[in-house]
Design an enzyme around this catalytic site. Structure first.
Site, mmCIF file in Angstrom:
data_model
loop_
_atom_site.group_PDB
_atom_site.id
_atom_site.type_symbol
_atom_site.label_atom_id
_atom_site.label_comp_id
_atom_site.label_asym_id
_atom_site.label_seq_id
_atom_site.Cartn_x
_atom_site.Cartn_y
_atom_site.Cartn_z
ATOM 1 N N CYS A 125 21.589 40.650 36.099
ATOM 2 C CA CYS A 125 21.772 39.356 36.757
ATOM 3 C C CYS A 125 20.596 38.419 36.438
ATOM 4 C CB CYS A 125 21.958 39.554 38.260
ATOM 5 S SG CYS A 125 22.674 38.112 39.099
ATOM 6 N N HIS A 257 26.573 43.176 37.848
ATOM 7 C CA HIS A 257 25.792 44.248 38.457
ATOM 8 C C HIS A 257 26.403 45.603 38.129
ATOM 9 C CE1 HIS A 257 23.002 41.918 41.072
ATOM 10 N NE2 HIS A 257 23.941 40.991 40.924
ATOM 11 N N GLU A 259 25.229 48.508 38.426
ATOM 12 C CA GLU A 259 24.869 49.575 39.365
ATOM 13 C C GLU A 259 25.958 49.839 40.400
ATOM 14 O OE1 GLU A 259 22.782 45.819 41.104
ATOM 15 O OE2 GLU A 259 23.471 46.602 39.163
#
Length: 295
Positions: A125, A257, A259
């Protein structure tokens, strides 16, 4: 049941945790390092990939502002020196998402170090936006390049490397972020395409600012590859950047993102690529120490 595919896969996972091949150290360069759970999703994603690559993970927390002593009067030269020493000993670097200007120049400095030293790097990001700005400054020579989120008066389509998303509303504070799962098309032959193993991926977003598409041709001509793009009604968006593997072992950043989609039994590919590259770097450092010790 004991010999079922599920139990076999979990035993393999447990063995990787209990008996890793090696250890790797990943630098987390952020601004919320004193908050234990601020980067929890990123830590878990790194852990998943460390398990998959049979490594014992050690995270080196580095406060981003400590890497830019000249830009923060409260950071001493000694503190900055110690932060740089810690960073230089890491096998990989992650610059996660965040908001605000504090520590931003430190993140850019860490990214420049990763790019120039060949240290495996993953930006997320704001980390991707910082990587684009660093490349504009260092490679294109646009010293004032920045994000319009942080600095006003930037030369349009030259210095404003990051701009407010086109469909955004500057007057309304609530509900103005680009959120949720969005499709990204990956360029065939790219590092991102290789690690994902597919042409299209769905990843989750959370941002208001993004890379200015007007500067992309200049950046690509200078070697920064924009290999992930999202096309929708508002135009083409830049989702993934990287350097070619002939230039850098692993330099990848994403606007989304990654993750959020990582799981213990299925690590997110961008994190997995980082840990694989970091394992290779760590092994090379160990081999060099062994050679030096024996000579």
């Amino acid at each position: 049941i004991l010999n079922s595919p599920l139990m076999t896969s979990w035993r393999k996972l447990a063995d990787s945790v209990d008996d890793p091949d090696s250890e790797c150290t990943i630098a987390m360069v952020g601004k919320y390092c004193d908050q234990g759970d601020a980067y929890l999703s990123v830590v878990k994603a790194l852990t998943h990939s460390a398990i998959a690559t049979k490594q014992r993970l050690r995270i080196e927390w580095i406060v981003a502002s400590d890497l830019a002593a000249g830009d923060d009067e409260e950071v001493s030269e000694q503190t900055s020196k110690e932060a740089w020493e810690k960073l230089s000993k890491c096998d990989g670097i992650v610059v996660p998402g965040g908001f605000g200007t504090r520590g931003f120049e430190g993140k850019i400095a860490a990214i420049k170090y990763a790019r120039e030293s060949g240290t495996p790097f993953l930006g997320i990001c704001l980390g991707m936006q910082a990587a684009v700005i660093e490349y504009c400054r260092s490679v294109l020579g646009r010293s004032r390049a920045n994000s319009s989120e942080f600095v006003g008066g930037l030369e349009p389509d030259v210095e404003d490397a990051v701009i407010f998303m086109p469909e955004g509303d500057r007057e309304r504070m609530g509900g103005t972020m680009r959120l949720g799962a969005r499709e990204t098309i990956l360029k065939e032959g790219s590092v991102a395409h290789r690690v994902y193993g597919t042409d299209k991926v769905m990843e989750r977003h959370r941002h208001r600012y993004e890379v200015n598409p007007a500067i992309v041709p200049d950046l690509e001509a200078a070697g920064l590859c924009f290999v992930g793009r999202n096309t929708d009604e508002s135009g083409e968006r830049m989702e993934v950047i990287e350097l070619d593997e002939t230039v850098h072992p692993y330099f990848v950043a994403a606007q989304f993102h990654p993750e959020f989609t990582s799981r213990p039994e299925k690590p997110n590919p961008l994190f997995l690529g980082l840990l694989q590259a970091s394992k290779t770097k760590a092994a090379a450092v160990t081999d060099k120490k062994d050679v030096d010790a024996s000579s």
